[in-house]
Write an enzyme that holds these catalytic residues in place. Structure first.
Site, short mmCIF file in Angstrom:
data_model
loop_
_atom_site.label_atom_id
_atom_site.label_comp_id
_atom_site.label_asym_id
_atom_site.label_seq_id
_atom_site.Cartn_x
_atom_site.Cartn_y
_atom_site.Cartn_z
CE LYS A 83 38.31 -7.78 2.85
NZ LYS A 83 37.58 -6.69 2.18
NE ARG A 100 35.56 -5.37 7.99
CZ ARG A 100 35.12 -6.33 7.18
NH1 ARG A 100 35.33 -7.59 7.44
NH2 ARG A 100 34.45 -5.99 6.10
NE ARG A 145 29.52 -8.51 -2.30
CZ ARG A 145 30.38 -8.29 -1.30
NH1 ARG A 145 31.64 -8.65 -1.42
NH2 ARG A 145 29.98 -7.70 -0.21
NE ARG A 158 27.57 -9.04 2.25
CZ ARG A 158 28.84 -8.87 2.59
NH1 ARG A 158 29.77 -9.68 2.10
NH2 ARG A 158 29.21 -7.90 3.39
NE ARG A 183 29.89 -3.56 3.76
CZ ARG A 183 29.65 -4.27 2.67
NH1 ARG A 183 28.57 -4.04 1.95
NH2 ARG A 183 30.47 -5.23 2.30
P1 AMP Z 1 32.24 -8.65 5.04
O1 AMP Z 1 31.53 -9.89 4.60
O2 AMP Z 1 33.69 -8.86 5.28
O3 AMP Z 1 31.97 -7.47 4.14
O4 AMP Z 1 31.61 -8.27 6.47
C1 AMP Z 1 30.23 -7.98 6.61
C2 AMP Z 1 29.98 -7.28 7.91
O5 AMP Z 1 30.33 -8.15 9.00
C3 AMP Z 1 30.80 -6.01 8.15
O6 AMP Z 1 30.24 -4.88 7.52
C4 AMP Z 1 30.76 -5.92 9.66
O7 AMP Z 1 29.50 -5.47 10.12
C5 AMP Z 1 30.89 -7.39 10.07
N1 AMP Z 1 32.30 -7.78 10.21
C6 AMP Z 1 33.02 -8.58 9.37
N2 AMP Z 1 34.28 -8.75 9.81
C7 AMP Z 1 34.37 -8.04 10.95
C8 AMP Z 1 35.43 -7.80 11.88
N3 AMP Z 1 36.65 -8.31 11.71
N4 AMP Z 1 35.16 -7.01 12.95
C9 AMP Z 1 33.94 -6.49 13.15
N5 AMP Z 1 32.90 -6.67 12.31
C10 AMP Z 1 33.10 -7.43 11.22
#
Ligand code: AMP
Length: 224
Positions: free
Chosen positions: A13, A88, A124, A158, A169
């Protein structure tokens, strides 16, 4: 247009969002980047979000909704934007409608296998400054010095890209985010692409979807 990028963690994404932003000029808004910045800046939202993020859980809806709302209300989002990692869950999808009603929507689901998720996320790297994404197994490989080729920032892995957190996740994705797919299907704005291919090929599929949707709009305008 509001382009919503759906897909499991590691589906691409972020990478696709960057490519779409470059080509179509809409800003990419990454929920994860907004949250990581809030954590780094130690804002009150960041402090509340940190714990859940480390475990791979979703942070409380009102925290991320507030960040998204603030970002969408900026001037550069008036004509459209790309959402990566939001909504989400269903309640976030409903909130999005309320925050910015009347925006034309397109939800693109980047589909990949579970085994690909693990492989991609554990290899990554991201830039600690501009969040650009690299992968040691792909053509977007990090340099030997682990410096970002866009801004010179340090490349890091990360903390939530560890196998045990990745598993969590993925579980959260299946439980909370998959229902969002049905929601956009019912709205008639859902499209799926195969995310197993190289980024450029996935990007071409997404571009065709965007162009088709723009053409349909033009036809409707011409008729009315
Ligand atoms: P990402 O970078 O999209 O993988 O997001 C990293 C982390 O941020 C996720 O594992 C969640 O802990 C938090 N996170 C990201 N987007 C959301 C969302 N829309 N709602 C709740 N937590 C989020």
């Amino acid at each position: 247009m509001r382009l919503i990028l759906l897909g499991a963690p590691g589906s691409g994404k972020g990478t696709q969002g960057d490519l779409i932003e470059k080509k179509f000029g809409f800003p990419k808004i990454s929920a994860g980047d907004l949250l990581r910045k809030a954590v780094n800046d130690m804002t009150s939202i960041g402090k509340k979000a940190q714990h859940g993020m480390q475990k791979g859980e979703l942070v409380k809806d009102h925290l991320i909704i507030e960040l998204i709302k603030q970002r969408i209300q900026k001037n550069d989002c008036k004509d459209g934007y790309i959402l990566d990692g939001f909504p989400r869950n269903l309640s976030q999808a409903y909130s999005l409608e309320k925050i910015d009603p009347g925006q034309k929507e397109l939800a693109v689901d980047i589909q990949i296998h579970k085994r690909t998720v693990m492989k991609r996320l554990s290899s990554r790297y991201i830039c600690s400054k501009c969040n650009h994404i690299y992968n040691i197994n792909k053509e977007i490989r990090p340099s030997a010095e682990k410096k970002c080729e866009q801004c010179g920032g340090k490349l890091i892995q990360r903390k939530d890209d560890k196998p045990e957190v990745i598993k969590n996740r993925l579980a959260v994705y299946h439980q909370k985010t998959e229902p969002v797919i049905n929601y956009y299907k019912k709205k008639g704005v859902y499209k799926a692409v195969n995310g197993e291919s190289i980024p450029q090929v996935v990007f071409e599929q997404i571009c065709s979807i965007i162009n088709e949707s723009n053409m349909e709009d033009n036809e409707v305008e011409a008729v009315s």
